[in-house]
Design a protein around this motif. Structure first.
Motif, short mmCIF file in Angstrom:
data_model
loop_
_atom_site.label_atom_id
_atom_site.label_comp_id
_atom_site.label_asym_id
_atom_site.label_seq_id
_atom_site.Cartn_x
_atom_site.Cartn_y
_atom_site.Cartn_z
N VAL A 124 -17.95 27.47 -24.16
CA VAL A 124 -16.84 28.14 -24.82
C VAL A 124 -16.79 29.58 -24.30
CG1 VAL A 124 -15.86 28.83 -27.03
CG2 VAL A 124 -17.13 26.69 -26.84
N HIS A 125 -15.61 29.99 -23.89
CA HIS A 125 -15.43 31.30 -23.28
C HIS A 125 -15.07 32.31 -24.36
CE1 HIS A 125 -13.00 34.34 -21.01
NE2 HIS A 125 -14.08 34.27 -20.26
N LEU A 126 -16.00 33.22 -24.69
CA LEU A 126 -15.80 34.09 -25.85
C LEU A 126 -15.23 35.46 -25.48
CD1 LEU A 126 -19.00 33.07 -27.83
CD2 LEU A 126 -16.66 32.33 -28.23
N TYR A 176 -11.70 37.58 -23.10
CA TYR A 176 -10.47 37.52 -22.30
C TYR A 176 -10.83 37.81 -20.85
CZ TYR A 176 -7.33 37.43 -26.32
OH TYR A 176 -6.66 37.05 -27.44
N ASP A 177 -10.26 37.06 -19.94
CA ASP A 177 -10.40 37.39 -18.53
C ASP A 177 -9.14 38.13 -18.12
OD1 ASP A 177 -12.86 36.28 -18.38
OD2 ASP A 177 -12.23 34.41 -17.43
N LEU A 178 -9.27 39.43 -17.87
CA LEU A 178 -8.13 40.28 -17.58
C LEU A 178 -8.14 40.66 -16.10
CD1 LEU A 178 -8.39 42.60 -20.73
CD2 LEU A 178 -6.95 40.57 -20.42
N GLY A 218 -17.31 42.89 -18.41
CA GLY A 218 -18.19 42.20 -17.47
C GLY A 218 -17.63 42.08 -16.07
N HIS A 219 -18.52 41.71 -15.14
CA HIS A 219 -18.22 41.39 -13.73
C HIS A 219 -17.85 42.61 -12.89
CE1 HIS A 219 -18.35 37.38 -15.27
NE2 HIS A 219 -17.14 37.37 -15.77
N LEU A 220 -18.24 43.83 -13.31
CA LEU A 220 -17.85 45.02 -12.56
C LEU A 220 -18.50 45.06 -11.17
CD1 LEU A 220 -17.29 45.79 -15.61
CD2 LEU A 220 -17.60 48.16 -14.87
N ASP A 227 -11.96 38.48 -8.71
CA ASP A 227 -12.03 39.81 -9.31
C ASP A 227 -11.28 39.84 -10.64
OD1 ASP A 227 -11.24 42.63 -9.89
OD2 ASP A 227 -12.27 43.03 -7.98
N HIS A 228 -11.98 40.12 -11.74
CA HIS A 228 -11.34 40.31 -13.05
C HIS A 228 -12.32 41.01 -13.97
CE1 HIS A 228 -13.60 36.57 -14.00
NE2 HIS A 228 -13.58 37.03 -15.23
N ILE A 229 -11.81 41.41 -15.12
CA ILE A 229 -12.68 42.02 -16.14
C ILE A 229 -12.85 41.00 -17.25
CG2 ILE A 229 -12.92 43.91 -17.81
CD1 ILE A 229 -10.68 45.34 -16.02
N HIS A 230 -14.10 40.65 -17.55
CA HIS A 230 -14.33 39.85 -18.75
C HIS A 230 -14.41 40.85 -19.90
CE1 HIS A 230 -15.97 36.64 -21.34
NE2 HIS A 230 -16.69 37.63 -21.86
N PHE A 231 -13.42 40.79 -20.80
CA PHE A 231 -13.37 41.71 -21.92
C PHE A 231 -13.66 40.96 -23.21
CE2 PHE A 231 -11.00 43.80 -25.40
CZ PHE A 231 -11.68 45.01 -25.41
ZN LIG Z 1 -14.67 35.68 -18.80
#
Ligand SMILES: [Zn+2]
Length: 452
Positions: A317-319, A321-323, A365-367, A396-400
């Motif tokens: 489960v992805h907790l 937002y992938d922005l 995340g993922h910076l 490339d995205h920000i996991h927020f």
């Molecule tokens: Zn994510």
């Protein structure tokens, strides 16, 4: 001649006794769990180490010069290590009164010399449990969302807050020196619908009290979590395994699934533990901001099937937002706060966590690059680093993400100033959220009709 015989006999008797004496030990006592107060029936655990075992052991309570036996070991033991649990308190010793007392343990070694060790422990007798009175509000509950309860606790108490299922959310004194307490709490995305949040107060003496909140769980308005298939390419699998398990061996699928489960769990534990690094005040005075110009590629509590070569190898489960914006975009702080984590964190890659007070925290995340340090104060919109694809990211995205007292929640309500006013600022003083500041530049992501 007779004298010599007597002497020999004396020596013959004394020598073995002397040997025993030399080996005799004093019992070592300790209490694995602190006992600071005694209530109606307070659990106590006593641990004793003595290589000869224990012949006698007892607990008693001393108050105002009177001595009350509270517990006794039923029979001697030869075990070097023993742990006994029993209850002491007003139920079995009704003579106790509110106020200070001593809890006394005496343990005698099970050898010839029978040395006795004594442990005295200051406690407070609390005859009355605390009382809790809860606000008269109707609390609307939505899966994955937060809410706020106000209440007051009287009497002797050491911990209070809101319990939802097995999750606990701390109570804080009302801001601005007002009387009473409040707690922000979450109704987690996977909480059974019939769970009733309860305000609790505990005094450490086993006298816990709880009181339910008045709740409404609008069945039809609950978020519907969607299921997505995520195609795992060989390239993505190799990237993840090579980056997060570089020295591992075995087949890549097993390693990938292990990362996705065990490492995810450990990383989430690290995030949850940051709950203890929180300010006892609101550090923000505006709604939370969503990353500028971003597209949401995944939303909160999406269920992901991981498909590899046509076969489902995992589900998570992805907790958050992938922005996504563009590559290496500046990652903006969602609100004012203090950086409490700025380092690599497994599947989250290079990760920043910002504390906003009272257990409310945002996660990025993922910076590709981090430009802040733990302890830094950041402002809403401040660039803290650059987006990237470190950790378990295929692009490339920000996991927020957002968490409240260690429980991950849907950030979308916090992007909405009306929601913050209705659920938070109406109930506690939150600087900046007065009647005048009702509008927000943040996009209204979600509208509900009967929401409060
Ligand atoms: Zn994510």
């Amino acid at each position: 001649m007779r004298k010599i015989i007597v002497l020999v006999i004396v020596i013959a008797v004394l020598v073995p006794v002397g040997l025993v004496l030399a080996r005799s030990a004093t019992p070592f006592l300790d209490l694995p769990a602190q006992v600071t107060s005694i209530g109606q029936a307070t659990p106590v655990t006593l641990h004793v180490h003595d290589k000869s075992g224990v012949r006698k052991a007892s607990a008693s309570i001393e108050q105002n010069g009177a001595h009350f036996p509270a517990w006794e070991l039923p029979q001697p033991t030869k075990n070097a290590d023993s742990t006994w649990s029993f209850v002491v308190g007003i139920k079995s010793t009704p003579q106790l009164r509110d106020g200070p007392a001593k809890l006394i343990f005496e343990v005698t070694s099970n050898d010839l010399r029978g040395k006795t060790a004594r442990l005295e422990h200051d406690v407070t007798v609390v005859t009355q449990p605390p009382t809790v009175s809860v606000d008269s509000e109707q609390h609307y509950l939505y899966l994955g969302m937060a809410d706020l309860a106000t209440f007051s606790v009287t009497g002797n108490w050491s911990a209070a807050g809101v319990r939802v299922g097995d999750q606990t959310f701390r109570a804080w004194p009302m801001p601005g020196g007002k009387p009473g307490l409040f707690a922000l709490y979450a109704f987690a995305w996977n909480m059974p619908a019939e769970t009733i949040p309860r305000v609790f107060a505990a005094n450490g003496a086993g006298n816990d009290v709880t009181s339910p909140l008045t709740v409404i769980f609008p069945k039809k308005e609950q978020p519907k979590y969607t299921v997505h298939d995520l195609q795992v390419s060989d390239g993505f699998m190799q990237k993840v395994v090579g980056e997060l398990d570089p020295n591992g061996s075995g087949d890549p699928v097993t390693r990938f699934v292990r990362i996705n489960n065990e490492m995810r769990k450990a990383n989430n534990k690290t995030l949850a533990d940051l709950r203890l690094k929180t300010a006892d005040k609101f550090l923000f005075s505006q709604p939370f901001a969503r990353q500028s110009h971003s597209q949401a590629e995944a939303t909160f509590a999406d269920v992901r099937n991981y498909i590899y070569q046509g076969k489902k190898i995992d589900q998570q489960v992805h907790l958050g937002y992938d922005l996504a914006v563009t590559q290496h975009v500046g990652v903006e702080a969602s609100n004012d706060g203090r950086v409490v984590y700025a380092a690599p964190l497994g599947i989250y890659g290079n990760c920043i966590v910002v504390d906003h007070g009272y257990g409310l925290q945002t996660i990025y995340g993922h910076l590709s690059h981090i430009d802040v340090h733990e302890g830094d104060m950041v402002k809403r919109g401040q660039v803290m680093g650059q987006s990237g694809m470190t950790g378990m990211a295929g692009g490339d995205h920000i996991h927020f993400a957002m968490q409240l007292d260690g429980v991950q929640i849907d950030p979308k309500e916090w992007w909405d100033s009306h929601w913050i006013k209705d659920h938070v600022a109406r109930r506690v003083d939150l600087p900046g959220f007065t009647e005048e500041v009702a509008t927000s530049s943040a996009p209204a992501v979600h509208k509900r009709t009967k929401r409060r």
